[in-house]
Design an enzyme around this catalytic site. Sequence first.
Site, mmCIF file in Angstrom:
data_model
loop_
_atom_site.group_PDB
_atom_site.id
_atom_site.type_symbol
_atom_site.label_atom_id
_atom_site.label_comp_id
_atom_site.label_asym_id
_atom_site.label_seq_id
_atom_site.Cartn_x
_atom_site.Cartn_y
_atom_site.Cartn_z
ATOM 1 N N GLY A 243 -24.056 -2.441 -3.861
ATOM 2 C CA GLY A 243 -23.665 -3.134 -2.865
ATOM 3 C C GLY A 243 -24.499 -4.561 -3.410
ATOM 4 O O GLY A 243 -25.196 -4.706 -4.113
ATOM 5 N N GLY B 83 0.264 1.406 -7.717
ATOM 6 C CA GLY B 83 -0.654 1.878 -8.808
ATOM 7 C C GLY B 83 -0.723 3.342 -9.056
ATOM 8 O O GLY B 83 -0.817 3.660 -9.980
ATOM 9 N N LEU B 84 -0.553 4.127 -8.085
ATOM 10 C CA LEU B 84 -0.363 5.530 -8.395
ATOM 11 C C LEU B 84 0.551 5.821 -9.068
ATOM 12 O O LEU B 84 0.603 6.491 -10.095
ATOM 13 C CB LEU B 84 -0.724 6.467 -7.023
ATOM 14 C CG LEU B 84 -0.817 7.773 -6.991
ATOM 15 C CD1 LEU B 84 -1.719 8.294 -8.226
ATOM 16 C CD2 LEU B 84 -0.828 8.388 -5.610
ATOM 17 N N THR C 227 15.314 0.179 2.345
ATOM 18 C CA THR C 227 15.053 0.133 1.002
ATOM 19 C C THR C 227 16.342 -0.570 0.453
ATOM 20 O O THR C 227 16.132 -1.404 -0.558
ATOM 21 C CB THR C 227 15.501 1.346 0.455
ATOM 22 O OG1 THR C 227 14.072 2.351 0.697
ATOM 23 C CG2 THR C 227 15.534 1.518 -1.101
ATOM 24 N N LYS D 56 18.023 1.945 5.157
ATOM 25 C CA LYS D 56 18.214 0.400 5.231
ATOM 26 C C LYS D 56 17.184 -0.534 4.757
ATOM 27 O O LYS D 56 17.280 -1.291 4.008
ATOM 28 C CB LYS D 56 18.744 0.132 6.707
ATOM 29 C CG LYS D 56 19.145 -1.374 6.746
ATOM 30 C CD LYS D 56 20.323 -1.549 6.254
ATOM 31 C CE LYS D 56 21.463 -0.714 6.970
ATOM 32 N NZ LYS D 56 23.038 -1.169 6.214
ATOM 33 N N GLU E 16 -33.724 -10.522 -4.039
ATOM 34 C CA GLU E 16 -32.586 -10.859 -3.517
ATOM 35 C C GLU E 16 -32.617 -10.994 -2.022
ATOM 36 O O GLU E 16 -31.904 -11.788 -1.378
ATOM 37 C CB GLU E 16 -31.487 -9.713 -4.012
ATOM 38 C CG GLU E 16 -30.072 -9.852 -3.300
ATOM 39 C CD GLU E 16 -29.088 -8.686 -3.662
ATOM 40 O OE1 GLU E 16 -28.017 -8.896 -3.297
ATOM 41 O OE2 GLU E 16 -29.739 -7.629 -4.236
ATOM 42 N N SER F 162 1.028 -1.272 -0.060
ATOM 43 C CA SER F 162 -0.068 -0.096 0.028
ATOM 44 C C SER F 162 0.882 1.194 -0.005
ATOM 45 O O SER F 162 0.221 2.094 0.465
ATOM 46 C CB SER F 162 -0.963 0.020 1.059
ATOM 47 O OG SER F 162 -1.880 -1.246 1.077
ATOM 48 N N HIS G 31 -22.801 1.962 -13.345
ATOM 49 C CA HIS G 31 -21.954 2.719 -12.445
ATOM 50 C C HIS G 31 -21.136 3.610 -13.227
ATOM 51 O O HIS G 31 -20.146 3.624 -13.708
ATOM 52 C CB HIS G 31 -21.020 1.498 -12.183
ATOM 53 C CG HIS G 31 -21.521 0.434 -10.936
ATOM 54 N ND1 HIS G 31 -21.340 0.929 -9.648
ATOM 55 C CD2 HIS G 31 -22.099 -0.502 -11.319
ATOM 56 C CE1 HIS G 31 -21.945 -0.251 -9.090
ATOM 57 N NE2 HIS G 31 -22.263 -1.101 -9.997
ATOM 58 N N CYS H 128 -26.847 1.498 -9.014
ATOM 59 C CA CYS H 128 -27.120 0.315 -8.896
ATOM 60 C C CYS H 128 -28.092 -0.207 -7.855
ATOM 61 O O CYS H 128 -29.184 0.141 -7.866
ATOM 62 C CB CYS H 128 -25.792 -0.498 -8.672
ATOM 63 S SG CYS H 128 -25.832 -2.081 -9.058
ATOM 64 N N GLU I 68 -19.389 6.213 -12.183
ATOM 65 C CA GLU I 68 -18.325 6.757 -11.474
ATOM 66 C C GLU I 68 -17.002 5.865 -12.161
ATOM 67 O O GLU I 68 -15.980 6.498 -12.140
ATOM 68 C CB GLU I 68 -18.363 6.326 -10.033
ATOM 69 C CG GLU I 68 -18.001 4.743 -9.674
ATOM 70 C CD GLU I 68 -19.598 4.242 -9.640
ATOM 71 O OE1 GLU I 68 -19.525 2.809 -9.182
ATOM 72 O OE2 GLU I 68 -20.342 4.606 -10.266
#
Length: 547
Positions: free
Chosen positions: A353, A18-19, A190, A188, A404, A14, A519, A380, A521
């Site tokens: 969800g 990706g960024l 790294t 260290k 559901e 983390s 979606h 959704c 977004e």
Amino acid sequence: MARFIFITGGVVSSLGKGLASAAMGALLQARGYSVRLRKLDPYLNVDPGTMSPFEHGEVFVTDDGAETDLDLGHYERFTGVSARQTDSISSGRIYSNVLEKERRGDYLGKTIQVIPHVTNEIKDFISIGEDEVDFMLCEIGGTVGDIEGLPFFEAIRQFAQDKPRGQCIFMHLTLLPYIKASGELKTKPTQHSVKELRSIGLAPDILVCRGEGAIPQKEREKLALFCNVRPDAVIAAPDLASIYEAPLAYHREGLDQAVLDAFQISPAPRPNLSRWEDVYDRIHRTDGEVKVAIVGKYTQLEDAYKSIAEALTHGGMANRVKVKAEWIDAEIFDREDVAPHLEGFHAILVPGGFGERGTEGKIKAAQFARERKVPYLGICLGMQMAVIEAARNLAGLEKAGSEEFDHEAGKKRFEPVVYHLKEWVQGNQKVKRKASDAKGGTMRLGAYDAVLKGGSKVAEIYGSTAIDERHRHRYEVDIAYKDKLEQSGLAFSGMSPDGRLPEIVEVKDHPWFIGVQFHPELKSKPFAPHPLFADFVKAAVENSRLV
């Protein structure tokens, strides 16, 4: 033929691989190159589709219907390049492919081993579409030393050996911790991470070091010496106020130049960073603030709604306002009145969800927004809850609910105005599903066309009556209730081209109340905000002037 950049991580997860990958893709684009980004994940799930949002964050869906890692959302938001199924792979998918080939006899009776069969499968995946772009950026999930990641590290080592010299480089992202008590920046971790990487045959060409601030020259030279990289290839990745500052911040640090130097590309094309300068300006020069309540069920982990949070930010940028999003657990409304929690917000968003938990709270949030004339966007499941609310409180269907929820409870409790998707058209084929089908990959996934009603609010927002948006859902509003609901004030303003599947609903005589089955977004970008989110935030701004 593409040049390949492999991005690995060390010390802890983390850190922002990706960024960093997405920002580097954006910088290469700014220099006139075409790019594609890929994610190689070591987990054994075939894809993240059945993984809990609490465990893995959101599932990002591509136009061609792949359920992928949320990092692909970063790739799209920074580069504007639509991801494909072939841009996301997991160990589970790799092993599944290998075993399918073994069962078919494709290996002609050979003993199946990690080397060469698994690594060859990974290399084949990396090679897909290599003639289409100038640069292929491949991010390896996890950290160096993880046992499940070893086949991927071995595969990229082999891949670089197979290619002509100078066609592949390696970028390693690590942590530079600052020890406050001693006032020291420690190199260290790294050094050990690079040592681990070198022990499996990989040597980084570029080091990206996450920390709180800049890297002093002394520590930069020390890292270069012990990690065997050039000093100008040691790149600081400090904390930023916004992730959208990353392209400019990395450019100031020289990341894009370091990449071009590693490939010996000279002279380097001059970058055009006007897009990101405009984004920076819109983030930092705002004319006010609006408060948006996000009433959901996965609020303990904001990454579960990552694309929604980013799309709201983009909507704020389109209107030059700061969007202050607050996450509200829908289950609170099972015990408490909604008004004290939602009063004071300028808009309400109910996201998607799965499952019944928290749904009654979402229905109450939709009712509050409808009755109080607060701008509402239901996505959704959020659309389905708005339909159920209207069915109960406008159309008089007191037992309105979703199949559901009955399916979960094992008994019939509701009149299902929402039911499982039995069939739909995908391309030129009809797809059929049963409620008892396996969960993974069995939903309506990917981009589908929709037809908007002329003169409707959404047609005005899109500026068109023909759109396509990405879907990820297993249940659908029952078209049999359409006439009754429309007579009660809920307009069905968007439908599938065959007129069988509701895509968008609007509440008549309301400033801004829209529910969408898809979606939106997933398609929003900082330099191209999605029109629904831009207009939703605009409605929140207008409402803020009335509150």
